[in-house]
Design an enzyme around this catalytic site. Structure first.
Site, short mmCIF file in Angstrom:
data_model
loop_
_atom_site.label_atom_id
_atom_site.label_comp_id
_atom_site.label_asym_id
_atom_site.label_seq_id
_atom_site.Cartn_x
_atom_site.Cartn_y
_atom_site.Cartn_z
CB SER A 295 -0.88 -0.12 1.03
OG SER A 295 -1.75 1.11 1.39
CB CYS B 202 -6.86 0.37 10.48
SG CYS B 202 -5.37 0.68 9.33
N1 PLP Z 1 -2.55 -4.11 6.36
C1 PLP Z 1 -1.83 -3.74 7.44
C2 PLP Z 1 -0.90 -4.79 8.04
C3 PLP Z 1 -1.90 -2.56 7.71
O1 PLP Z 1 -1.38 -1.88 8.60
C4 PLP Z 1 -3.17 -1.55 7.07
C5 PLP Z 1 -3.09 -0.40 7.59
O2 PLP Z 1 -3.01 0.19 8.59
C6 PLP Z 1 -3.79 -2.28 5.84
C7 PLP Z 1 -3.45 -3.57 5.75
C8 PLP Z 1 -4.92 -1.62 5.39
O3 PLP Z 1 -4.12 -0.75 4.38
P1 PLP Z 1 -5.00 0.68 3.73
O4 PLP Z 1 -4.66 1.39 4.65
O5 PLP Z 1 -4.07 0.99 2.41
O6 PLP Z 1 -6.49 0.00 3.09
#
Ligand code: PLP
Length: 384
Positions: free
Chosen positions: A200, A324
């Site tokens: 990402s 998140c």
């Molecule tokens: N996977 C991990 C390990 C993350 O830390 C995050 C976001 O914090 C995501 C996936 C989600 O990514 P995005 O914010 O681009 O949706």
């Protein structure tokens, strides 16, 4: 008082050079990459240039990079798209590790509505997958295994090629969420031996709104979005050209800065953790390999949320629990999976450094943390 940002695992500021690369695609050069005219053709060229930059950053072929809008979408695409093809008849088990981000576990649970069975892979006290227990789980026919490369809370890195080897020998497809690994450790899709990998943009000073699922060309994955057939039919929808261009530029930047980033953030973290030791805190995952910028710790008898708010008032941005879902008051599922008692896990605070943080910031943070801990403990004593 200038605020100090210690929450780079949540997101990072756009780098100036990335913004510069993006600006034409938001202004006078804007075009739809599917259009045949000169604006469309140059937008297509820009997307393909970014694809090459992204592929280069993670040891993949350009033909393996499928752009998505965020890591969450890429993880959903992997779990639902791979699950849909592979688990059809007999291999209806989907295994995800107990420490995954919710954007892996929730789509796996959602697949249960379609007759699949989602099970968790256990981790040990250091947050690493217990390989022996995992191999036993593979005795049940398994369509998909998803284990993250680096954890967003603890920073702990998995021995992914061994996990992938076991999964693939058992006939399962293997996906990894490498969102927190890109730019922080050496990342090579081919070496990891996985079928699909998520990365990402906004974790590496690129814009929000771009990410990718890197997909093994032999994998007959099903799209989440059907429509105009963009991304070779795997992700319909007009490409977010500016964000994709920014993602490409950020990848190039991350790779050229990676060694410096690792050295710099490792030094900051050692300074932090040395100071923390004097404050009688538990540091999670410290015994095993971690991404260099991350420290996750808990202070006895102080709620992480309370401490995060107190530190915020003093000008320090840190996180409690998962980046998140930091509005959640539930203790971190990652720590619970590691066997940390709920009352200890509730005290967890995460510091994640970036290239622009300094030793002076860490020193002032430690002093403030010390004061805040004393103050909060005094308040608790008065209330008791
Ligand atoms: N996977 C991990 C390990 C993350 O830390 C995050 C976001 O914090 C995501 C996936 C989600 O990514 P995005 O914010 O681009 O949706």
């Amino acid at each position: 008082m200038a605020n100090i940002y210690f929450d780079h695992n949540a997101t990072t500021a756009l780098d100036n050079s990335v913004l510069e690369a993006m600006l034409p695609w938001m202004t006078n050069q804007a075009g739809n990459p599917t259009s045949r005219h000169v604006f469309g053709r140059s937008a297509r060229d820009a997307v393909e240039h970014a694809r090459a930059q992204v592929a280069e950053a993670c040891g993949a072929y350009t033909s393996q990079v499928v752009f998505t809008s965020c890591g969450t979408e890429a993880n959903n695409f992997a779990v639902k798209g791979i699950g849909a093809i592979k688990t059809a008849a007999i291999a209806r088990q989907i295994l995800t590790s107990a420490i995954e981000h919710p954007c892996v576990t929730r789509p796996a649970i959602a697949m249960q509505q379609h007759g699949y069975v989602s099970q968790k892979i256990m981790v040990d006290a250091n947050g690493k997958v217990d390989l022996d227990k995992f191999k036993l789980q593979l005795n049940t026919p398994t369509g998909l295994v998803s284990v993250m490369l680096a954890n967003n809370e603890t920073g702990v890195i998995q021995e992914l090629s061994a996990i992938a080897e076991a999964a693939r020998s058992a006939g399962a497809f293997m996906h990894t969420d490498a969102v927190q690994a890109l730019g922080k450790i050496d990342l090579n899709f081919a070496d990891l031996n996985v079928n699909a990998m998520t990365i990402s943009s906004h974790k590496i000073h690129g814009p929000q709104g771009a990410a990718a699922l890197v997909v093994d060309k032999k994998l007959d994955i099903q799209p989440l979005l059907h429509g105009g057939g963009q991304e070779k039919g795997l992700r319909s929808g007009t490409e977010n050209v500016a964000a994709i261009v920014g993602f490409g530029a950020a990848c190039e930047l991350a790779i050229s800065n990676r060694a410096n980033f690792a050295a710099h953030t490792t030094a900051l973290r050692s300074q932090l953790e040395q100071g923390l030791q004097e404050l009688n805190v538990s540091i999670f995952g410290k015994q095993v390999a971690r991404i260099p910028n991350t420290s996750f710790f808990a202070i006895d008898n102080i709620e992480g949320e309370t401490l995060v708010m107190a530190l915020d008032r003093k000008g320090y941005a840190v996180a409690s629990g998962s980046a998140c879902s930091s509005d959640s008051t539930e203790p971190s599922h990652v720590l619970l999976a590691m066997g940390v008692p709920a009352d200890v896990a509730r005290g967890a605070v995460r510091v994640s450094f970036g290239a622009h943080n300094t030793a002076a910031q860490v020193a002032s943070f430690l002093a403030t943390l010390n004061n805040e801990i004393l103050r909060l403990k005094q308040l608790t004593a008065i209330a008791a």
